[in-house]
Design a protein around this motif. Sequence first.
Motif, PDB file in Angstrom:
ATOM      1  N   GLU A 127       0.828  -1.204   0.000  1.00 50.18           N
ATOM      2  CA  GLU A 127       0.000   0.000   0.000  1.00 50.18           C
ATOM      3  C   GLU A 127       0.864   1.256   0.000  1.00 50.18           C
ATOM      4  O   GLU A 127       0.564   2.225  -0.704  1.00 50.18           O
ATOM      5  CB  GLU A 127      -0.924   0.009   1.225  1.00 50.18           C
ATOM      6  CG  GLU A 127      -2.116  -0.913   1.117  1.00 50.18           C
ATOM      7  CD  GLU A 127      -3.061  -0.751   2.299  1.00 50.18           C
ATOM      8  OE1 GLU A 127      -2.621  -0.242   3.353  1.00 50.18           O
ATOM      9  OE2 GLU A 127      -4.247  -1.131   2.163  1.00 50.18           O
ATOM     10  N   TYR A 160       2.381   1.686  -3.425  1.00 48.60           N
ATOM     11  CA  TYR A 160       1.316   2.036  -4.367  1.00 48.60           C
ATOM     12  C   TYR A 160       0.907   3.504  -4.204  1.00 48.60           C
ATOM     13  O   TYR A 160       0.798   4.241  -5.198  1.00 48.60           O
ATOM     14  CB  TYR A 160       0.116   1.125  -4.130  1.00 48.60           C
ATOM     15  CG  TYR A 160      -1.028   1.338  -5.091  1.00 48.60           C
ATOM     16  CD1 TYR A 160      -0.987   0.810  -6.381  1.00 48.60           C
ATOM     17  CD2 TYR A 160      -2.165   2.060  -4.705  1.00 48.60           C
ATOM     18  CE1 TYR A 160      -2.034   0.991  -7.267  1.00 48.60           C
ATOM     19  CE2 TYR A 160      -3.220   2.251  -5.582  1.00 48.60           C
ATOM     20  CZ  TYR A 160      -3.153   1.710  -6.866  1.00 48.60           C
ATOM     21  OH  TYR A 160      -4.188   1.909  -7.738  1.00 48.60           O
ATOM     22  N   LEU A 218       1.432   6.590  -6.943  1.00 46.00           N
ATOM     23  CA  LEU A 218       0.314   7.381  -7.460  1.00 46.00           C
ATOM     24  C   LEU A 218       0.494   8.867  -7.168  1.00 46.00           C
ATOM     25  O   LEU A 218       0.298   9.713  -8.048  1.00 46.00           O
ATOM     26  CB  LEU A 218      -0.992   6.898  -6.838  1.00 46.00           C
ATOM     27  CG  LEU A 218      -1.693   5.703  -7.494  1.00 46.00           C
ATOM     28  CD1 LEU A 218      -2.975   5.378  -6.743  1.00 46.00           C
ATOM     29  CD2 LEU A 218      -2.006   5.989  -8.952  1.00 46.00           C
ATOM     30  N   ALA A 233      -6.880   5.525  -8.792  1.00 46.81           N
ATOM     31  CA  ALA A 233      -6.996   4.293  -8.005  1.00 46.81           C
ATOM     32  C   ALA A 233      -8.419   3.750  -8.002  1.00 46.81           C
ATOM     33  O   ALA A 233      -8.667   2.677  -7.433  1.00 46.81           O
ATOM     34  CB  ALA A 233      -6.545   4.554  -6.571  1.00 46.81           C
ATOM     35  N   LYS A 276     -10.973   4.941  -6.399  1.00 46.42           N
ATOM     36  CA  LYS A 276     -11.481   4.934  -5.030  1.00 46.42           C
ATOM     37  C   LYS A 276     -12.102   6.284  -4.702  1.00 46.42           C
ATOM     38  O   LYS A 276     -11.732   7.313  -5.294  1.00 46.42           O
ATOM     39  CB  LYS A 276     -10.345   4.643  -4.028  1.00 46.42           C
ATOM     40  CG  LYS A 276      -9.865   3.203  -4.037  1.00 46.42           C
ATOM     41  CD  LYS A 276      -8.846   2.973  -2.931  1.00 46.42           C
ATOM     42  CE  LYS A 276      -9.463   2.962  -1.561  1.00 46.42           C
ATOM     43  NZ  LYS A 276     -10.324   1.786  -1.334  1.00 46.42           N
ATOM     44  N   PHE A 290      -9.578   6.956  -0.082  1.00 49.70           N
ATOM     45  CA  PHE A 290      -8.168   6.996  -0.468  1.00 49.70           C
ATOM     46  C   PHE A 290      -7.360   7.798   0.550  1.00 49.70           C
ATOM     47  O   PHE A 290      -6.214   7.454   0.855  1.00 49.70           O
ATOM     48  CB  PHE A 290      -8.022   7.608  -1.869  1.00 49.70           C
ATOM     49  CG  PHE A 290      -6.618   7.511  -2.417  1.00 49.70           C
ATOM     50  CD1 PHE A 290      -6.072   6.283  -2.776  1.00 49.70           C
ATOM     51  CD2 PHE A 290      -5.838   8.646  -2.552  1.00 49.70           C
ATOM     52  CE1 PHE A 290      -4.777   6.194  -3.264  1.00 49.70           C
ATOM     53  CE2 PHE A 290      -4.543   8.567  -3.057  1.00 49.70           C
ATOM     54  CZ  PHE A 290      -4.020   7.334  -3.406  1.00 49.70           C
TER      55      PHE A 290
END
Length: 291
Positions: free
Chosen positions: A246, A249, A253, A268, A270, A275
């Motif tokens: 996570e 990631y 991003l 993502a 989300k 998020f």
Amino acid sequence: RRRNDRIISASALMQAVVDQASAIARSNEAVLLLGPSGSGRKHVARAIHQWSARAAGPLVELSVFGMAEAIQLRELFGDGTSTSGATGGAFGRAEGGSLAIEGAEFLSPASLARLGTAIREAAGSATRARVLATVSTTTAADLSVLPGQRIQIAPLADRTEDILPLAAHFLAEFAVADSVEIVGFSVDARRWLIEEPWTGNVRELRERIRQAIRLAGRGAISAEALMLSTEGDEVPSFKDAKRAFETRYVEGLLRRCSGNISRAARMAKKDRKDFYDVIRRTGVDPGQFRG
């Protein structure tokens, strides 16, 4: 070669494929490309078309996986009743060019027989569609009814000399597409790229590098970013591994989005609040990515 029809190789096995494909491209013969899924069969088929005198003509690609017999006949020939000829369907659209059939092992006996007839009728013709069919070597389908040349493509695990050149090619491709600065692979990453079994072949390698670039963002790609195992490493708990993923990631991003949380959340897929909760859980500071 143009970038999209080059075949990246350093192994003797793949060089033999290139030599054979280059020679066959000068003819009008049908070609069956045999090999495991993800090994590059479709790419070689596209290269044969681009290297041939048909390059200015259409390249029609058709996957027959999961199609019932009647649909196969209709998609290939434009109808499900005639027993000869190939003037409609994908064959008609590919006249003067090439018809790339993906998954020929899934063709029904009737479709195979009709395809064999169409190939023989088109033999030597520069105006009729030329067939380039991919076939999985993991199936037991009897394709002896289909005339034409055979090209065998080995799995990536059997041609390890191709791994690093392919990895470098994909790295450059995705770095340009994503507008990121990548300087190569770490020593561990290069070692474990070669050691990985690559059961998904070239397709898996390409996808793994695409994801690694999004995680790494810049600098050298590590073995961890490629999600490769390293010898002697202590195996983390699932909770720790999930948190580490996570974190990478989220950092990747936010780096791509210059710290813009709303944009990163959209990428993502989300909700922004959800998020933001992930960001807080990882402890990543979006401010360090704002320029």
